[in-house]
Design a protein around this motif. Structure first.
Motif, PDB file in Angstrom:
ATOM      1  N   GLY A 134       9.926   6.235 -16.407  1.00 25.59           N
ATOM      2  CA  GLY A 134      10.432   4.867 -16.376  1.00 25.59           C
ATOM      3  C   GLY A 134      11.019   4.499 -15.028  1.00 25.59           C
ATOM      4  N   ILE A 135      11.876   5.384 -14.488  1.00 25.00           N
ATOM      5  CA  ILE A 135      12.449   5.018 -13.180  1.00 25.00           C
ATOM      6  C   ILE A 135      11.399   5.088 -12.076  1.00 25.00           C
ATOM      7  CG2 ILE A 135      14.811   5.659 -13.826  1.00 25.00           C
ATOM      8  CD1 ILE A 135      14.512   8.159 -12.097  1.00 25.00           C
ATOM      9  N   ARG A 136      10.372   5.948 -12.230  1.00 24.92           N
ATOM     10  CA  ARG A 136       9.292   5.985 -11.242  1.00 24.92           C
ATOM     11  C   ARG A 136       8.479   4.685 -11.275  1.00 24.92           C
ATOM     12  NH1 ARG A 136       5.157   9.955 -11.712  1.00 24.92           N
ATOM     13  NH2 ARG A 136       4.662   9.281  -9.582  1.00 24.92           N
ATOM     14  N   LEU A 137       8.226   4.186 -12.491  1.00 24.61           N
ATOM     15  CA  LEU A 137       7.485   2.923 -12.606  1.00 24.61           C
ATOM     16  C   LEU A 137       8.244   1.777 -11.933  1.00 24.61           C
ATOM     17  CD1 LEU A 137       6.128   3.103 -16.255  1.00 24.61           C
ATOM     18  CD2 LEU A 137       4.744   2.898 -14.175  1.00 24.61           C
ATOM     19  N   PHE A 138       9.531   1.702 -12.182  1.00 25.35           N
ATOM     20  CA  PHE A 138      10.334   0.669 -11.533  1.00 25.35           C
ATOM     21  C   PHE A 138      10.410   0.892 -10.027  1.00 25.35           C
ATOM     22  CE2 PHE A 138      11.957  -0.320 -15.803  1.00 25.35           C
ATOM     23  CZ  PHE A 138      11.998  -1.711 -15.734  1.00 25.35           C
ATOM     24  N   TYR A 139      10.462   2.158  -9.593  1.00 26.64           N
ATOM     25  CA  TYR A 139      10.600   2.480  -8.168  1.00 26.64           C
ATOM     26  C   TYR A 139       9.434   1.936  -7.351  1.00 26.64           C
ATOM     27  CZ  TYR A 139      11.672   5.271  -4.007  1.00 26.64           C
ATOM     28  OH  TYR A 139      11.994   5.669  -2.730  1.00 26.64           O
ATOM     29  N   SER A 140       8.249   2.019  -7.882  1.00 24.51           N
ATOM     30  CA  SER A 140       7.083   1.483  -7.168  1.00 24.51           C
ATOM     31  C   SER A 140       6.754   0.054  -7.596  1.00 24.51           C
ATOM     32  CB  SER A 140       5.851   2.370  -7.410  1.00 24.51           C
ATOM     33  OG  SER A 140       5.951   3.582  -6.708  1.00 24.51           O
ATOM     34  N   PHE A 164       0.835  -1.203   0.000  1.00 24.61           N
ATOM     35  CA  PHE A 164       0.000   0.000   0.000  1.00 24.61           C
ATOM     36  C   PHE A 164       0.872   1.256   0.000  1.00 24.61           C
ATOM     37  CE2 PHE A 164      -2.516   3.178   2.469  1.00 24.61           C
ATOM     38  CZ  PHE A 164      -3.505   3.394   1.517  1.00 24.61           C
ATOM     39  N   GLY A 165       1.978   1.215   0.756  1.00 21.31           N
ATOM     40  CA  GLY A 165       2.895   2.354   0.805  1.00 21.31           C
ATOM     41  C   GLY A 165       3.560   2.634  -0.526  1.00 21.31           C
ATOM     42  N   TYR A 166       3.964   1.584  -1.243  1.00 19.44           N
ATOM     43  CA  TYR A 166       4.582   1.778  -2.559  1.00 19.44           C
ATOM     44  C   TYR A 166       3.585   2.386  -3.547  1.00 19.44           C
ATOM     45  CZ  TYR A 166       8.922  -0.735  -1.471  1.00 19.44           C
ATOM     46  OH  TYR A 166      10.129  -1.109  -0.950  1.00 19.44           O
ATOM     47  N   ILE A 167       2.333   1.957  -3.456  1.00 15.03           N
ATOM     48  CA  ILE A 167       1.292   2.537  -4.325  1.00 15.03           C
ATOM     49  C   ILE A 167       1.107   4.021  -4.001  1.00 15.03           C
ATOM     50  CG2 ILE A 167      -1.158   2.479  -4.904  1.00 15.03           C
ATOM     51  CD1 ILE A 167      -1.051  -0.569  -4.374  1.00 15.03           C
ATOM     52  N   MET A 168       1.100   4.333  -2.699  1.00 16.16           N
ATOM     53  CA  MET A 168       0.959   5.735  -2.287  1.00 16.16           C
ATOM     54  C   MET A 168       2.098   6.594  -2.829  1.00 16.16           C
ATOM     55  SD  MET A 168      -0.271   5.399   1.691  1.00 16.16           S
ATOM     56  CE  MET A 168      -0.345   7.186   1.930  1.00 16.16           C
ATOM     57  N   TRP A 210       3.675   6.320  -5.567  1.00 15.40           N
ATOM     58  CA  TRP A 210       3.452   6.659  -6.981  1.00 15.40           C
ATOM     59  C   TRP A 210       2.595   7.918  -7.101  1.00 15.40           C
ATOM     60  CZ3 TRP A 210       5.025   5.937 -11.766  1.00 15.40           C
ATOM     61  CH2 TRP A 210       4.188   6.334 -12.815  1.00 15.40           C
ATOM     62  N   PHE A 211       1.574   7.990  -6.263  1.00 14.73           N
ATOM     63  CA  PHE A 211       0.637   9.108  -6.364  1.00 14.73           C
ATOM     64  C   PHE A 211       1.091  10.344  -5.586  1.00 14.73           C
ATOM     65  CE2 PHE A 211      -2.079   5.409  -7.267  1.00 14.73           C
ATOM     66  CZ  PHE A 211      -2.629   5.816  -8.464  1.00 14.73           C
ATOM     67  N   LEU A 212       1.937  10.152  -4.566  1.00 12.13           N
ATOM     68  CA  LEU A 212       2.295  11.280  -3.695  1.00 12.13           C
ATOM     69  C   LEU A 212       3.638  11.915  -4.007  1.00 12.13           C
ATOM     70  CD1 LEU A 212       0.909  10.025  -0.251  1.00 12.13           C
ATOM     71  CD2 LEU A 212      -0.146  11.572  -1.909  1.00 12.13           C
ATOM     72  N   PHE A 213       4.324  11.430  -5.035  1.00 14.43           N
ATOM     73  CA  PHE A 213       5.438  12.205  -5.582  1.00 14.43           C
ATOM     74  C   PHE A 213       4.824  13.259  -6.505  1.00 14.43           C
ATOM     75  CE2 PHE A 213       8.572   8.615  -4.822  1.00 14.43           C
ATOM     76  CZ  PHE A 213       9.369   9.348  -3.944  1.00 14.43           C
ATOM     77  N   ILE A 214       4.651  14.459  -5.979  1.00  8.85           N
ATOM     78  CA  ILE A 214       3.931  15.519  -6.711  1.00  8.85           C
ATOM     79  C   ILE A 214       4.850  16.728  -6.865  1.00  8.85           C
ATOM     80  CG2 ILE A 214       1.902  17.037  -6.724  1.00  8.85           C
ATOM     81  CD1 ILE A 214       0.538  15.008  -4.860  1.00  8.85           C
ATOM     82  N   PRO A 215       5.222  17.075  -8.095  1.00  7.10           N
ATOM     83  CA  PRO A 215       6.051  18.273  -8.295  1.00  7.10           C
ATOM     84  C   PRO A 215       5.385  19.502  -7.684  1.00  7.10           C
ATOM     85  CG  PRO A 215       5.943  16.991 -10.313  1.00  7.10           C
ATOM     86  CD  PRO A 215       4.941  16.391  -9.376  1.00  7.10           C
ATOM     87  N   GLY A 216       6.178  20.284  -6.970  1.00  2.54           N
ATOM     88  CA  GLY A 216       5.637  21.467  -6.302  1.00  2.54           C
ATOM     89  C   GLY A 216       5.117  21.180  -4.912  1.00  2.54           C
ATOM     90  N   LYS A 217       4.858  19.911  -4.591  1.00  2.00           N
ATOM     91  CA  LYS A 217       4.387  19.538  -3.248  1.00  2.00           C
ATOM     92  C   LYS A 217       5.225  18.367  -2.713  1.00  2.00           C
ATOM     93  CE  LYS A 217      -0.405  20.902  -4.176  1.00  2.00           C
ATOM     94  NZ  LYS A 217      -1.825  20.438  -4.203  1.00  2.00           N
ATOM     95  N   PRO A 218       6.512  18.567  -2.535  1.00  3.04           N
ATOM     96  CA  PRO A 218       7.382  17.449  -2.132  1.00  3.04           C
ATOM     97  C   PRO A 218       7.024  16.852  -0.775  1.00  3.04           C
ATOM     98  CG  PRO A 218       8.516  19.558  -1.922  1.00  3.04           C
ATOM     99  CD  PRO A 218       7.247  19.838  -2.670  1.00  3.04           C
ATOM    100  N   TYR A 219       6.405  17.655   0.090  1.00  3.16           N
ATOM    101  CA  TYR A 219       6.050  17.168   1.422  1.00  3.16           C
ATOM    102  C   TYR A 219       5.031  16.036   1.382  1.00  3.16           C
ATOM    103  CZ  TYR A 219       2.047  20.208   0.514  1.00  3.16           C
ATOM    104  OH  TYR A 219       0.947  20.796  -0.053  1.00  3.16           O
ATOM    105  N   MET A 220       4.324  15.886   0.266  1.00  5.03           N
ATOM    106  CA  MET A 220       3.262  14.891   0.214  1.00  5.03           C
ATOM    107  C   MET A 220       3.797  13.460   0.345  1.00  5.03           C
ATOM    108  SD  MET A 220       0.345  16.351   0.086  1.00  5.03           S
ATOM    109  CE  MET A 220      -0.722  15.029  -0.476  1.00  5.03           C
TER     110      MET A 220
END
Length: 785
Positions: free
Chosen positions: A427-433, A328-332, A334-344
């Motif tokens: 691509g690296i984000r897809l592999f990261y999660s 569940f954390g890895y899925i989160m 993917w969605f919470l790496f948000i440019p302009g809102k790094p704290y997410m």
């Protein structure tokens, strides 16, 4: 051999072990951070980076099992572990400090070779330290839940490495600390190396061990034994991986930890290149916070929760739940790496941290439980071996991860320090999660059938405790005959002159040739060992196929065989032997169990009446073990004699020669004297062994009342601990075999050699030594050719 306790381990010892864990984790954590400069500042290619990541770790993974063998078999006043932990700490500290003393002006190729050489030195130190260190933790307690507590404390302290290490990024890229990035790395390398070396020494200083200086159960560490240890190491691997639950632990760890490590290096790049469009300065502390906050969550949230779950729902279920949360954390992420809102992304870290945070807390505790299974199966306590094998899986995968990281970056077209396309960053984000999710789901599927529950673990611990009590009272067999021969020799025993074979000028090849000549000339008799690896007389019923297979192997080399029981498949042995044209001594196993005794005697009588038995042996060493009285035994013998009256079957009983010497009524009751004679068990050296065998036989003849005497068992082990002057080895086993067979042939003495095949189940009774008496090994291969 061990320094174990069933009570709670003092917190001071747990902390001392934990400080070692901090060093054990800080070194690789710092290594992972520092290695970024190889590409960013020293100009090494991603291929070079992958090789430097891969080769030293591969070297480390394959030296671990050798170190496990050394550690498990070390005899010293400091025990088996502490001295290596101390030595490894020193080598690690020196190696890590020097590893980073590179300069850009020396060039890419020079720095590549320099880094590779000092990496190998560092990882050699890591092996010398980590294998005995991890084994220390495995043997600190034999309590099911206390093991988890130990690992929880250690992992809580060790996690601070991952809290601290990300801040090295801040220091490295701030010239106000030590200067340029490369200057900073050189300085930090020394600080980390020295500090962690001191931390690594703490377990060696404060966790005491019992002396193993006089532990004869350990394999002597000589150049010869170390040279031959590779075969034993391979056997250790085979034995370990025959335990299904251990395989599950190894495979699951490989999938989770190494899927994580393949993409862990992407954290910096995702924060910088995705969240901050490639501006490392603008990224500021966010790459650091990604690692540091996750580690803090692991320390203060994950490990306490996992420890609690382990006690309430069991280790397996705690593992499955924890890994499910991490998915569940890895899925989160993917969605919470948000440019302009790094704290997410911080909101995902507590969930994401359940993956690695729970992994080693639970897996190291579960490995301790598995080691108990191994001790139950083999009689050996091998924390070093199991730790080495488990961590080999981790380190080999870690090495593979380094190559895979570079390969993925190449695959998606991501190049550091350049402007990357949106596709490469995606691509690296897809592999990261995605990759950790796949690895975790695979591990959960493997572990869903893990069945070593607390109830089973407690049963195993109870059985081991019983065995320790039995060991203290020395379970009696002919293995405990030292001193009997010298105590009963008297002036009435006169031996005729006999010229023994002189082996002084014979090579090992000469001895092997002599051995094979004697074997090919056919033995008078051979004790039949029917149980294959994993079987034991108390638990398994023999199949006809395994008896036929083994009989087929030995039939060309013997005239007769001896069996030890007439139930649970053993009754087939004389039948199959008879079909092969072999004579047999068939035994009824007599013990304190009167109900079983009745079944054995009935089966022996029925078997003997079919004409496949030449000698009926009513019991084996039961008087020596003290399980029945002499009167009871003679009653059993007379019962068989009466039932077989009119049949051409001699009725006897098998025991040590000195039991016959002291029991004239027993001699009178039997038709034939069946005596076990072992110079080895009485501690006589190989040079004197035949002389003492002849004396044992002469003593038995002296009290035999004119009845025929057969040496029902004699032999020499090929491996194990020495018994006073008697040393097990393949050479000595062959020498004894040649001498005893030569003498028996010349003097017309009937000998049944012990034994046909190595018997692994005997490890439980007599240790490693008891399992190594066969002419063929446990896998049915001739040992002496």
């Amino acid at each position: 051999m061990m320094s174990k306790t069933t009570s709670n381990v003092p917190m001071g010892k747990k902390i001392a072990f934990g400080l070692g864990m901090l060093a054990n984790q800080m070194f690789p954590a710092a290594m992972g951070i520092f290695m970024v400069v190889l590409i960013q500042d020293y100009g090494l290619s991603t291929l070079m980076w992958g090789i430097l990541f891969f080769l030293p770790r591969l070297f480390d993974s394959f030296t671990d099992p050798i170190m496990g063998f050394i550690s498990d078999n070390t005899r010293s006043i400091w025990g088996r572990r502490r001295q290596y932990v101390l030595l490894g700490a020193v080598i690690m500290g020196i190696g890590f400090s020097l590893l980073w003393q590179m300069y850009i002006d020396d060039g890419v190729d020079y720095n590549f070779v320099y880094f590779l050489i000092w990496s190998l030195v560092f990882y050699l130190g890591l092996t010398i330290f980590s294998v005995p260190y991890v084994a220390m933790g495995y043997e600190m307690s034999d309590d099911f839940h206390e093991r988890t507590n130990i690992m929880a404390v250690a992992q809580s302290i060790g996690q601070w490495a991952w809290v601290i290490a990300p801040w090295f990024w801040v220091v490295m890229y701030d010239d106000n600390w030590f200067g340029s990035t490369t200057d900073t790395t050189r300085s930090l390398g020394i600080w980390v190396g020295v500090t962690c070396a001191i931390l690594a020494m703490v377990p060696a200083i404060f966790i005491k061990s019992k002396s193993t200086k006089d532990d004869q159960s350990l394999t002597p560490l000589t150049l010869k034994t170390l040279g031959g240890s590779l075969k034993q190491i391979l056997n250790n691997f085979k034995e370990a991986f025959k335990i299904p639950v251990f395989r599950k632990l190894c495979y699951s760890t490989f999938l989770i930890f190494n899927a994580f490590n393949v993409v862990a290096g992407f954290s910096f790049f995702i924060v910088v290149y995705y969240l901050f469009n490639g501006d490392a300065g603008a990224a500021g502390l966010w790459p650091t916070l990604l690692g540091s906050v996750g580690a803090l969550a692991t320390t203060f949230l994950v490990i306490p929760i996992v420890t609690k779950m382990s006690k309430t729902m069991g280790k397996k279920n705690a593992f499955l739940v924890s890994q499910g949360i991490s998915v569940f954390g890895y899925i989160m992420l993917w969605f919470l790496f948000i440019p302009g809102k790094p704290y997410m992304f911080l909101f995902a870290l507590p969930f994401f941290s359940f993956g690695i945070g729970s992994l080693f807390t639970l897996m190291m505790s579960m490995t301790s439980d598995v080691i108990d299974i191994d001790e139950l199966n083999t009689g050996k306590r091998r924390e070093g071996v199991f730790g080495a094998i488990y961590w080999l899986m981790v380190k080999f995968g870690f090495a593979f991860a380094g190559l895979a990281t570079g390969a993925i970056m190449t695959l998606v077209g991501f190049v550091p320090d350049t402007e990357n396309t949106e596709a490469s960053i995606t691509g690296i984000r897809l592999f990261y999660s995605g990759l950790p999710i796949l690895g975790t789901l695979g591990a959960m599927w493997i572990m869903h059938s893990y069945d070593l529950t607390e109830e089973k673990a407690l049963e195993i611990s109870a059985e081991l405790a019983k065995r320790k009590v039995k060991k203290k009272t020395k379970e009696i067999s002919s293995a405990y005959g030292a001193g009997h021969l010298l105590s009963v020799l008297n002036n009435d025993i006169k031996l005729e002159a006999y010229s023994e074979i002189n082996f002084d000028n014979r090579s090992i090849e000469d001895v092997k040739t002599m051995f094979l000549d004697k074997l090919n000339n056919r033995l008078c008799g051979l004790c039949f060992s029917p149980y294959v690896e994993g079987q034991s007389p108390d638990e398994d019923i023999l199949s006809e196929s395994q008896i036929r297979r083994r009989m087929e192997i030995i039939a060309p080399y013997t005239i007769a065989i001896r069996s030890f029981s007439c139930t649970e498949g053993n009754q087939l042995i004389p039948i199959v032997a008879h079909e092969k044209g072999l004579n047999s001594i068939a035994g009824a196993w007599i013990s304190g169990d009167k109900e079983r005794n009745a079944k054995e005697i009935k089966a022996l009588i029925e078997l003997a009446k079919t004409g496949v038995v030449n000698v009926a042996a009513v019991g084996n060493e039961v008087l020596l073990r003290g399980e029945v009285s002499e009167v009871e035994l003679i009653g059993y013998i007379n019962e068989v004699k009466q039932a077989l009256n009119g049949f051409d079957v001699a009725v006897g009983y098998v025991d040590t020669y000195y039991e016959y010497y002291n029991r004239p009524k027993l001699v009178e009751a039997t038709d034939i004297i069946l005596a076990n004679c072992y110079p080895f068990w009485e501690g006589f050296g190989i040079e004197d062994s035949l002389q003492h065998l002849r004396e044992m036989y002469a003593l038995t003849k002296h009290v035999s009342q004119g009845k025929k005497v057969i040496i029902a068992e004699t032999g020499w082990p090929s491996q194990g601990a020495a018994n006073e002057d008697a040393h097990p080895s393949q050479l000595n086993a062959m020498r004894y075999f040649i001498q005893s067979q030569e003498w028996a042939s010349k003097e017309n003495v009937e000998i049944f050699h012990f034994s046909s095949f190595d018997e692994t189940w005997k490890v439980r009774v007599e240790g490693e030594l008891g399992a190594r008496w066969g002419i063929w090994d446990k896998d049915e291969n001739l040992k002496y050719n």
